[in-house]
Design a protein around this motif. Structure first.
Motif, short mmCIF file in Angstrom:
data_model
loop_
_atom_site.label_atom_id
_atom_site.label_comp_id
_atom_site.label_asym_id
_atom_site.label_seq_id
_atom_site.Cartn_x
_atom_site.Cartn_y
_atom_site.Cartn_z
N THR A 1 17.12 26.30 -4.19
CA THR A 1 17.03 25.99 -2.77
C THR A 1 15.69 25.33 -2.51
N THR B 1 13.18 23.93 0.73
CA THR B 1 12.91 23.92 2.16
C THR B 1 11.61 23.18 2.41
N ARG C 1 8.68 22.30 5.36
CA ARG C 1 8.18 22.77 6.65
C ARG C 1 6.86 22.09 7.02
N THR D 1 10.88 23.79 10.75
CA THR D 1 11.78 23.55 9.63
C THR D 1 12.95 22.72 10.12
N THR E 1 16.25 20.40 8.61
CA THR E 1 17.09 19.87 7.55
C THR E 1 18.36 19.33 8.19
N THR F 1 19.49 22.62 9.79
CA THR F 1 18.56 23.53 10.46
C THR F 1 17.54 22.75 11.27
#
Length: 380
Positions: free
Chosen positions: A91, A93, A95, A110, A112, A115
């Motif tokens: 995964t 992520t 930020r 955050t 994506t 998200t």
């Protein structure tokens, strides 16, 4: 109890954050200026730098400058990408992060393809707004129950070792290894930092956590860093739409007691009465009151050794599915046992799930002693 694999992942993330932004007092273990190193890494992007440069500070000075950098931090603004690998799962992520250390404030964003999440932590509350669901959650803060920002010590300390110089993405860095001095029984942990040679702020942090045969690797890549520049106050607020779904949450109350009778008088939870090994005495008890009821933690100590007996609301986890846990007989009940080696010490963990509560025993105990203690109170 959190399953072992999840706990390992959380530990890796926490340690990565710790060495990035904490103000821990790290002790340096530095040999004389070592040669540049060329160690294999999980991303394969590191190359060896030349060491024939008399202007390069020695290892002890590099560690000291890194410590001074952490101490001097007032504000941090940056972007970072965090990649976590566990088994066949990966995964990633990305930020944005703003930290105001002096005023104990943090903002993260955050975004994506699935998200769009903003979290602000200021003097009074932690507020998270999910733009996709148009939902806002607010948790009131209190100085007694809410820890400080990421600058605060998530772990009590680290021992830093200078390993040499390496290039990361073509840029020269100093490489440090950080060994946490308090792992809270979370298994084998390796933490590596690569520091910018001008700012002594990390450009990359990697952690490898092994527990119960499982390995979790976390890599944090940092860019667009601004240090000690003013951050406008409105950065630590969120403009939430009026039609957002608002949900209020409270921080659990936590009370500490130095006697068992006083603790029992102040909780609705049935408090175990374990038979403890000789030489151990009751040290302190903690009652935490949450939405699901009270959790009770009893700590016993004998010199430098200690263990805890924790009773909390039933978790509902099927611990039989966790490969790292061994099934053991606790009278007519089934418990689950594991242990972790760290820093030359063994931490035993035994969990006894019951119908209305989950009991955990962990600390400086043998397997047999842990089972004996659990059998002394069982699923009463």
């Amino acid at each position: 109890m959190v399953p072992a694999t999840t706990r390992a992942a959380l530990t890796a993330v926490a340690l990565g954050t710790l060495v990035l932004l904490s103000g821990v007092g790290a002790s340096a273990t530095v040999a004389q200026q070592p040669p540049a190193v060329d160690r294999p890494t999980h991303d394969g992007q590191l190359t060896t730098a030349s060491v024939n440069d008399s202007t390069v500070p020695d290892g002890e000075e590099i560690v000291e400058r890194f410590e001074q950098r952490l101490v001097s931090l007032e504000t941090v603004v940056m972007r970072y990408e965090m990649t976590m690998r566990f088994g066949n799962r990966t995964t990633t992520t990305e930020r944005k992060l703003w930290v105001d250390r002096e005023n104990d404030r943090i903002r993260t964003e955050t975004e994506t393809n699935r998200t769009d999440l903003t979290t602000v932590r200021n003097e009074t509350a932690i507020v998270t707004y999910d733009a996709e669901s148009n939902q806002v959650r607010r948790i009131e803060r209190s100085s007694e129950t809410t820890p400080k920002t990421l600058i605060g010590p998530l772990v009590n300390g680290s021992e830093l070792t200078y390993e040499g110089r390496e290039r990361v993405g073509g840029e020269p860095t100093y490489r440090l290894d950080a060994e946490p001095t308090n792992s809270a029984g979370s298994g084998s942990i390796d933490v590596t930092l690569w520091l910018d040679q001008e700012t002594y702020f990390p450009t990359r942090i990697a952690t490898v956590t092994e527990t119960g045969g499982d390995e979790v690797t976390t890599t944090i890549r940092i860019r667009n860093v601004t240090l000690n520049e003013p951050i406008p106050d409105d950065r630590f607020t969120i403009d939430v739409p009026k039609d957002a779904d608002r949900r209020e949450h409270s921080v659990p109350d936590r009370s500490t007691y130095d006697s068992l009778p006083a603790l029992r008088e102040n909780t609705a939870r049935s408090v175990p009465e374990p038979d403890i090994p000789d030489a151990y005495t009751f040290e302190e008890g903690v009652v935490t009151t949450g939405a699901d009821g009270d959790s009770v933690s009893l700590q016993y100590a004998a010199g430098d050794e200690s263990f805890r007996v924790v009773t909390r609301p039933a978790t509902g986890y099927d611990l039989g599915e966790v490969e790292a846990l061994e099934e053991v007989d606790i009278g007519n009940e089934t418990g689950y046992y594991t242990e972790y080696e760290y820093g030359g010490a063994t931490t035993a963990v035994l969990v006894l799930p019951c119908e209305n509560a989950t009991h955990s025993i962990y600390g400086d105990l043998s397997k047999d002693a842990s089972i004996d203690i659990a059998e002394s109170f069982g699923c009463e």
